[in-house]
Design a protein around this motif. Structure first.
Motif, PDB file in Angstrom:
ATOM      1  N   UNK A 196      -6.969  18.001   2.314  1.00  0.00           N
ATOM      2  CA  UNK A 196      -5.613  17.679   2.739  1.00  0.00           C
ATOM      3  C   UNK A 196      -5.544  17.865   4.245  1.00  0.00           C
ATOM      4  N   UNK A 197      -5.238  16.792   4.963  1.00  0.00           N
ATOM      5  CA  UNK A 197      -5.093  16.857   6.417  1.00  0.00           C
ATOM      6  C   UNK A 197      -3.606  16.909   6.737  1.00  0.00           C
ATOM      7  N   UNK A 198      -3.187  17.993   7.346  1.00  0.00           N
ATOM      8  CA  UNK A 198      -1.778  18.210   7.651  1.00  0.00           C
ATOM      9  C   UNK A 198      -1.529  18.014   9.134  1.00  0.00           C
ATOM     10  N   UNK A 199      -0.536  17.197   9.435  1.00  0.00           N
ATOM     11  CA  UNK A 199      -0.103  17.001  10.822  1.00  0.00           C
ATOM     12  C   UNK A 199       1.382  17.315  10.900  1.00  0.00           C
ATOM     13  N   UNK A 200       1.735  18.117  11.900  1.00  0.00           N
ATOM     14  CA  UNK A 200       3.142  18.411  12.184  1.00  0.00           C
ATOM     15  C   UNK A 200       3.350  18.225  13.678  1.00  0.00           C
ATOM     16  N   UNK A 201       4.596  18.275  14.112  1.00  0.00           N
ATOM     17  CA  UNK A 201       4.869  18.169  15.545  1.00  0.00           C
ATOM     18  C   UNK A 201       4.232  19.354  16.265  1.00  0.00           C
ATOM     19  N   UNK A 202       3.881  19.136  17.518  1.00  0.00           N
ATOM     20  CA  UNK A 202       3.224  20.185  18.289  1.00  0.00           C
ATOM     21  C   UNK A 202       4.092  21.438  18.395  1.00  0.00           C
ATOM     22  N   UNK A 203       5.401  21.259  18.459  1.00  0.00           N
ATOM     23  CA  UNK A 203       6.296  22.411  18.562  1.00  0.00           C
ATOM     24  C   UNK A 203       6.347  23.222  17.268  1.00  0.00           C
ATOM     25  N   UNK A 204       5.990  22.615  16.141  1.00  0.00           N
ATOM     26  CA  UNK A 204       6.003  23.298  14.849  1.00  0.00           C
ATOM     27  C   UNK A 204       4.642  23.860  14.457  1.00  0.00           C
ATOM     28  N   UNK A 205       3.628  23.568  15.224  1.00  0.00           N
ATOM     29  CA  UNK A 205       2.259  23.962  14.877  1.00  0.00           C
ATOM     30  C   UNK A 205       2.114  25.475  14.744  1.00  0.00           C
ATOM     31  N   UNK A 206       2.712  26.216  15.649  1.00  0.00           N
ATOM     32  CA  UNK A 206       2.626  27.670  15.606  1.00  0.00           C
ATOM     33  C   UNK A 206       3.285  28.267  14.381  1.00  0.00           C
ATOM     34  N   UNK A 207       4.350  27.615  13.903  1.00  0.00           N
ATOM     35  CA  UNK A 207       5.051  28.107  12.719  1.00  0.00           C
ATOM     36  C   UNK A 207       4.220  27.917  11.469  1.00  0.00           C
ATOM     37  N   UNK A 208       3.406  26.875  11.441  1.00  0.00           N
ATOM     38  CA  UNK A 208       2.567  26.603  10.272  1.00  0.00           C
ATOM     39  C   UNK A 208       1.315  27.485  10.291  1.00  0.00           C
ATOM     40  N   UNK A 209       0.779  27.735  11.470  1.00  0.00           N
ATOM     41  CA  UNK A 209      -0.431  28.547  11.570  1.00  0.00           C
ATOM     42  C   UNK A 209      -0.094  30.034  11.484  1.00  0.00           C
ATOM     43  N   UNK A 210       0.952  30.462  12.173  1.00  0.00           N
ATOM     44  CA  UNK A 210       1.365  31.861  12.138  1.00  0.00           C
ATOM     45  C   UNK A 210       0.532  32.727  13.057  1.00  0.00           C
ATOM     46  N   UNK A 211       0.955  33.958  13.184  1.00  0.00           N
ATOM     47  CA  UNK A 211       0.264  34.904  14.050  1.00  0.00           C
ATOM     48  C   UNK A 211      -1.108  35.236  13.471  1.00  0.00           C
TER      49      UNK A 211
END
Length: 77
Positions: free
Chosen positions: A33-48
């Motif tokens: 599964x290849x997931x693409x989100x907006x660059x501004x949302x990338x940190x929220x999907x990856x997390x700390x």
């Protein structure tokens, strides 16, 4: 089924859910599964330290284990 699971989880995390794109690549014994989100949302999907991404992958592998397939999530930027 796995695509819907990832989409549901990611929709609740990002600010722009309409910009989510999930590409499914089916193989013989595995699915990517290849997931693409907006660059501004990338940190929220990856997390700390990648904690959220790891949690999503854990849920995904638990869901896929019922069917005996291997599912991999790739977060693309």
């Amino acid at each position: 089924m796995e695509k819907e699971l990832v989409e549901h989880i990611v929709r609740s995390l990002v600010e722009n859910p309409e910009k989510i794109d999930i590409n499914v690549i089916e193989g013989e014994k595995s699915t990517i599964l290849e997931l693409r989100v907006m660059e501004s949302d990338l940190g929220k999907v990856i997390g700390k330290h990648g904690r959220i991404a790891k949690a999503i992958r854990t849920l995904l592998s638990a869901s896929a284990s019922r069917t005996g397939r291997r599912v991999t999530l790739e977060i693309l930027d």
